[in-house]
Design a protein around this motif. Sequence first.
Motif, PDB file in Angstrom:
ATOM      1  N   ARG A   1       0.788  -1.228   0.000  1.00 34.94           N
ATOM      2  CA  ARG A   1       0.000   0.000   0.000  1.00 34.94           C
ATOM      3  C   ARG A   1       0.822   1.282   0.000  1.00 34.94           C
ATOM      4  O   ARG A   1       0.364   2.296  -0.506  1.00 34.94           O
ATOM      5  N   HIS A   2       2.013   1.235   0.594  1.00 37.85           N
ATOM      6  CA  HIS A   2       2.723   2.492   0.802  1.00 37.85           C
ATOM      7  C   HIS A   2       4.167   2.486   0.306  1.00 37.85           C
ATOM      8  O   HIS A   2       4.674   3.537  -0.094  1.00 37.85           O
ATOM      9  N   PHE A   3       4.833   1.352   0.332  1.00 34.98           N
ATOM     10  CA  PHE A   3       6.258   1.307  -0.017  1.00 34.98           C
ATOM     11  C   PHE A   3       6.477   0.250  -1.093  1.00 34.98           C
ATOM     12  O   PHE A   3       7.136  -0.759  -0.872  1.00 34.98           O
ATOM     13  N   THR A   4       5.917   0.499  -2.277  1.00 36.63           N
ATOM     14  CA  THR A   4       5.958  -0.504  -3.346  1.00 36.63           C
ATOM     15  C   THR A   4       7.373  -0.763  -3.847  1.00 36.63           C
ATOM     16  O   THR A   4       7.627  -1.800  -4.454  1.00 36.63           O
ATOM     17  N   GLU A   5       8.294   0.166  -3.617  1.00 40.05           N
ATOM     18  CA  GLU A   5       9.686  -0.033  -4.030  1.00 40.05           C
ATOM     19  C   GLU A   5      10.556  -0.535  -2.879  1.00 40.05           C
ATOM     20  O   GLU A   5      11.759  -0.669  -3.025  1.00 40.05           O
ATOM     21  N   GLY A   6       9.946  -0.822  -1.743  1.00 41.44           N
ATOM     22  CA  GLY A   6      10.694  -1.314  -0.600  1.00 41.44           C
ATOM     23  C   GLY A   6      10.733  -0.311   0.530  1.00 41.44           C
ATOM     24  O   GLY A   6      10.620   0.897   0.327  1.00 41.44           O
ATOM     25  N   LEU A   7      10.890  -0.821   1.742  1.00 39.99           N
ATOM     26  CA  LEU A   7      10.965   0.033   2.921  1.00 39.99           C
ATOM     27  C   LEU A   7      12.314   0.723   3.011  1.00 39.99           C
ATOM     28  O   LEU A   7      13.310   0.231   2.459  1.00 39.99           O
ATOM     29  N   PRO A   8      12.410   1.837   3.732  1.00 36.55           N
ATOM     30  CA  PRO A   8      13.712   2.476   3.954  1.00 36.55           C
ATOM     31  C   PRO A   8      14.642   1.520   4.707  1.00 36.55           C
ATOM     32  O   PRO A   8      14.205   0.738   5.558  1.00 36.55           O
ATOM     33  N   GLU A   9      15.925   1.599   4.386  1.00 39.89           N
ATOM     34  CA  GLU A   9      16.880   0.665   4.985  1.00 39.89           C
ATOM     35  C   GLU A   9      16.902   0.748   6.512  1.00 39.89           C
ATOM     36  O   GLU A   9      16.984  -0.279   7.197  1.00 39.89           O
ATOM     37  N   LEU A  10      16.835   1.955   7.059  1.00 41.03           N
ATOM     38  CA  LEU A  10      16.862   2.090   8.512  1.00 41.03           C
ATOM     39  C   LEU A  10      15.619   1.465   9.145  1.00 41.03           C
ATOM     40  O   LEU A  10      15.686   0.884  10.237  1.00 41.03           O
ATOM     41  N   ALA A  11      14.484   1.574   8.469  1.00 37.34           N
ATOM     42  CA  ALA A  11      13.269   0.929   8.973  1.00 37.34           C
ATOM     43  C   ALA A  11      13.440  -0.586   8.976  1.00 37.34           C
ATOM     44  O   ALA A  11      13.016  -1.272   9.922  1.00 37.34           O
ATOM     45  N   ILE A  12      14.070  -1.107   7.932  1.00 43.53           N
ATOM     46  CA  ILE A  12      14.308  -2.545   7.859  1.00 43.53           C
ATOM     47  C   ILE A  12      15.224  -2.998   8.988  1.00 43.53           C
ATOM     48  O   ILE A  12      15.027  -4.075   9.577  1.00 43.53           O
ATOM     49  N   ALA A  13      16.203  -2.182   9.327  1.00 40.08           N
ATOM     50  CA  ALA A  13      17.108  -2.535  10.427  1.00 40.08           C
ATOM     51  C   ALA A  13      16.342  -2.673  11.738  1.00 40.08           C
ATOM     52  O   ALA A  13      16.558  -3.620  12.509  1.00 40.08           O
ATOM     53  N   PHE A  14      15.453  -1.736  12.004  1.00 38.40           N
ATOM     54  CA  PHE A  14      14.630  -1.822  13.222  1.00 38.40           C
ATOM     55  C   PHE A  14      13.785  -3.102  13.210  1.00 38.40           C
ATOM     56  O   PHE A  14      13.698  -3.818  14.212  1.00 38.40           O
ATOM     57  N   ILE A  15      13.145  -3.366  12.082  1.00 41.14           N
ATOM     58  CA  ILE A  15      12.218  -4.493  11.984  1.00 41.14           C
ATOM     59  C   ILE A  15      12.939  -5.825  12.120  1.00 41.14           C
ATOM     60  O   ILE A  15      12.541  -6.703  12.893  1.00 41.14           O
TER      61      ILE A  15
END
Length: 389
Positions: free
Chosen positions: A119-133
């Motif tokens: 719905r919001h990040f069709t090209e992928g999440l930000p790298e820093l967000a991925i690190a948190f997750i």
Amino acid sequence: MVSLPENMTPPLSCDNLGGVFGPDPTQYAMTSVLGQCCDDAGQVYLAVYLPTNTPIALKKFNMDKAKDEMDNIQNEIILTRQLRHPNVVVINAAFVLDNYICVVSPLMAFGSCRDLLNRHFTEGLPELAIAFILKDVLLALDYIHKKGYIHRAVRASHILINEYGQAVLSGLRYACRLVKNGRWQRNVHSFPSSTSRNLNWLSPELLEQNMQGYNEKSDMYSLGVTACELANGMAPFQDHPPTLMLTEKVRGFAPVLLDFTTCPQYSDTGQQNSNPNQAHDSGVGDSVGSNGNSLEGGGLASRRFTDHFHRFSELCLQRDPEHRPSAAQLLLHSFFKLPKRMNAPPLPQLLHPVIPLTKVVLGTESSEDFFGVADRLSDLDLNTCEWDF
């Protein structure tokens, strides 16, 4: 419709195991459908637990439609109620209503990571967000593995985000035990039933089903596939027939993070290299075009993930499970030091402009306002969301 008191309390956090939730169906007011799960055999509802005025998520499994999944669903409820970790999904209550099994869990305000990607990040999440997750997911996996279980279904749709930015791992109906008859098995050989939806994320050794078997390191491979899914906006191998996917994994081909370093066919001007001998790369060795978004061309030419992230995914996706680090070892990886080093804001800010569902629900001042919001939520296309916990 059950009337709702004017002031609702904030939802319980995931580490609040909530023995206060009761099994009485009349104590829950369902308002709108949030999504589907379990091949449409289950529906997830936005609901309120009336005695404490707490918004929650209520999942209803239709026992007639979920006959093939009933054992898995029951085992998931039993296992989840035994686990106690802030990054593992909580089941506050479970009960039977007519021909439905009802499961009560805390409301995940940001939904699943797959929902965020769709719905919001069709090209992928930000790298820093991925690190948190991924750090939160590793904490959950480390706990699950030490309890003697293999998850076997790590994927974006099984990672839920609450309003505080905490990632919570779900999908435990596919888990299996490493401990048998009081003994810790070095490897297991069972193949998860009803796992067709998870094939793309499973490790080569799990898919091979040979005499060597597999262990908790197979979850590290799935985590690497999930890292690529979160970064690229698409699930690796999504356009591959199962046999081709299996062949590529067994031969050692693995997904990669898509940026201009892994897709050299795109120049720094964003134009595709016309050299016919230059291989294309979708993350598994075929074509960028399978991404189905604007990463093709200019998007890839300007995109660059850090070396820390590339090394992390490569460690997870090694063909030989003996070479993959454990969850505890991966938690020490330099990739997870990036948010602190770069003074990153909390995850909810990194997910901007996404608004957590709790802000919509708790922003109402009366039951009339609340159900008005619920009606507007029902008008949205939420049934395609994957709230698969």
